[in-house]
Design a protein around this motif. Structure first.
Motif, PDB file in Angstrom:
ATOM      1  N   THR A  11      19.673  33.234  25.500  1.00 49.46           N
ATOM      2  CA  THR A  11      19.579  32.847  26.479  1.00 49.46           C
ATOM      3  C   THR A  11      20.884  32.842  27.244  1.00 49.46           C
ATOM      4  O   THR A  11      21.818  31.650  26.332  1.00 49.46           O
ATOM      5  N   LYS A  12      22.258  33.821  27.589  1.00 43.73           N
ATOM      6  CA  LYS A  12      22.968  33.307  27.560  1.00 43.73           C
ATOM      7  C   LYS A  12      24.107  33.651  28.792  1.00 43.73           C
ATOM      8  O   LYS A  12      23.095  34.179  30.223  1.00 43.73           O
ATOM      9  N   ILE A  13      24.995  32.851  29.150  1.00 44.77           N
ATOM     10  CA  ILE A  13      26.221  33.576  30.557  1.00 44.77           C
ATOM     11  C   ILE A  13      26.565  34.507  30.074  1.00 44.77           C
ATOM     12  O   ILE A  13      27.349  34.516  29.109  1.00 44.77           O
ATOM     13  N   ILE A  14      26.500  35.715  31.281  1.00 43.18           N
ATOM     14  CA  ILE A  14      27.911  36.845  31.001  1.00 43.18           C
ATOM     15  C   ILE A  14      28.585  36.269  32.245  1.00 43.18           C
ATOM     16  O   ILE A  14      28.722  36.234  33.113  1.00 43.18           O
ATOM     17  N   LYS A  15      30.285  36.416  32.539  1.00 44.35           N
ATOM     18  CA  LYS A  15      30.703  36.178  32.528  1.00 44.35           C
ATOM     19  C   LYS A  15      31.751  37.397  33.474  1.00 44.35           C
ATOM     20  O   LYS A  15      32.400  38.185  32.140  1.00 44.35           O
ATOM     21  N   GLY A  16      31.834  37.677  34.108  1.00 43.89           N
ATOM     22  CA  GLY A  16      33.255  39.044  34.620  1.00 43.89           C
ATOM     23  C   GLY A  16      32.715  38.976  36.128  1.00 43.89           C
ATOM     24  O   GLY A  16      32.930  38.498  36.506  1.00 43.89           O
ATOM     25  N   ASP A  17      33.655  40.218  35.815  1.00 38.40           N
ATOM     26  CA  ASP A  17      33.710  40.871  37.567  1.00 38.40           C
ATOM     27  C   ASP A  17      32.714  41.715  38.044  1.00 38.40           C
ATOM     28  O   ASP A  17      32.295  43.039  37.737  1.00 38.40           O
ATOM     29  N   PHE A  18      32.378  41.649  39.458  1.00 36.90           N
ATOM     30  CA  PHE A  18      31.330  42.813  40.224  1.00 36.90           C
ATOM     31  C   PHE A  18      31.830  42.656  40.878  1.00 36.90           C
ATOM     32  O   PHE A  18      32.703  42.403  41.828  1.00 36.90           O
ATOM     33  N   THR A  19      32.147  44.533  41.226  1.00 33.84           N
ATOM     34  CA  THR A  19      32.585  45.546  42.106  1.00 33.84           C
ATOM     35  C   THR A  19      31.833  45.506  43.041  1.00 33.84           C
ATOM     36  O   THR A  19      30.778  47.063  42.270  1.00 33.84           O
ATOM     37  N   LEU A  20      31.823  45.721  44.537  1.00 37.94           N
ATOM     38  CA  LEU A  20      31.219  46.272  45.017  1.00 37.94           C
ATOM     39  C   LEU A  20      31.213  46.845  46.559  1.00 37.94           C
ATOM     40  O   LEU A  20      32.324  45.698  47.261  1.00 37.94           O
ATOM     41  N   LYS A  21      31.655  47.656  47.216  1.00 37.66           N
ATOM     42  CA  LYS A  21      33.153  48.170  48.315  1.00 37.66           C
ATOM     43  C   LYS A  21      33.931  47.857  47.869  1.00 37.66           C
ATOM     44  O   LYS A  21      34.933  47.607  49.516  1.00 37.66           O
ATOM     45  N   ASN A  22      34.915  48.095  46.875  1.00 35.74           N
ATOM     46  CA  ASN A  22      35.811  48.180  46.500  1.00 35.74           C
ATOM     47  C   ASN A  22      36.228  46.314  46.584  1.00 35.74           C
ATOM     48  O   ASN A  22      37.365  46.377  46.851  1.00 35.74           O
ATOM     49  N   ILE A  23      35.393  45.426  46.495  1.00 33.02           N
ATOM     50  CA  ILE A  23      35.807  44.510  47.006  1.00 33.02           C
ATOM     51  C   ILE A  23      35.164  43.765  45.828  1.00 33.02           C
ATOM     52  O   ILE A  23      33.948  43.555  44.829  1.00 33.02           O
ATOM     53  N   THR A  24      36.269  42.856  44.575  1.00 31.13           N
ATOM     54  CA  THR A  24      36.299  42.485  43.628  1.00 31.13           C
ATOM     55  C   THR A  24      35.243  40.390  43.505  1.00 31.13           C
ATOM     56  O   THR A  24      36.419  40.317  43.739  1.00 31.13           O
TER      57      THR A  24
END
Length: 181
Positions: free
Chosen positions: A110-123
């Motif tokens: 069980t780990k944490i995933i860190k990143g960027d989520f982009t929806l409707k060109n908003i990150t």
């Protein structure tokens, strides 16, 4: 839209440095759920593309927005035309890294995933708690992310505002197999 997928695969595969340890999921599942006082809203998408490199701990996901299936066609129409505007924003993406992942471990992690989520060109930067299991064929990664509609400019008409949750629960389940170039 296939051009977007091909470009996505090319960019991600060229950015992942390992030559032999890449995994792909071509039919990953993403589900979202929104509780409302009138009627719960739920949809599932089984056409999600994802790449994972256990050595670099990098993961990338591409979600075609029109591929979500709803139990009512009117919900799908509102989702694509009014809320997500799928013609203007045909996909959502995520790219990130699994923090502290041990590629040699046979145990469930069980780990944490860190990143960027982009929806409707908003990150937006996000952290996702995920369960990672290694099996004979590859890996299974699953988890849940809460998406706030205000963060991604999802406009809800004032008349419908009491019927739409401000937070959408997004769940995913990806079964990765070795990626053959």
């Amino acid at each position: 839209m296939n051009k977007f997928l091909l470009a996505f695969i090319f960019i991600i595969s060229s950015s992942i440095t390992s030559e032999t340890n890449e995994f792909i999921e071509r039919q990953g599942q993403v589900t979202f759920f929104s509780y409302t006082s009138v009627e719960n809203i739920q949809a599932t998408n089984n056409q999600v593309l994802s790449l994972f490199n256990p050595e670099t701990q990098e993961i990338a996901v591409s979600i075609l927005m029109r591929a979500f299936v709803f139990k009512k066609s009117l919900m799908r129409e509102h989702f694509n035309e009014s809320y997500i505007e799928s013609d203007l924003y045909p996909k959502a993406t995520f790219s990130g890294k699994i923090i502290g992942f041990d590629a040699t471990s046979e145990d469930e992690q069980t780990k944490i995933i860190k990143g960027d989520f982009t929806l409707k060109n908003i990150t937006k930067p996000v952290e996702i708690k995920a369960k990672i299991t290694k099996n004979a064929d590859g890996y299974i990664i699953s988890g849940t992310l809460d998406v706030l509609i205000n963060d991604y400019s999802i406009n809800v008409p004032p008349l419908l505002s009491p019927n739409i949750s401000k937070k959408i629960e997004v769940s995913f389940n990806f079964k990765y197999a070795p990626y053959e170039k």
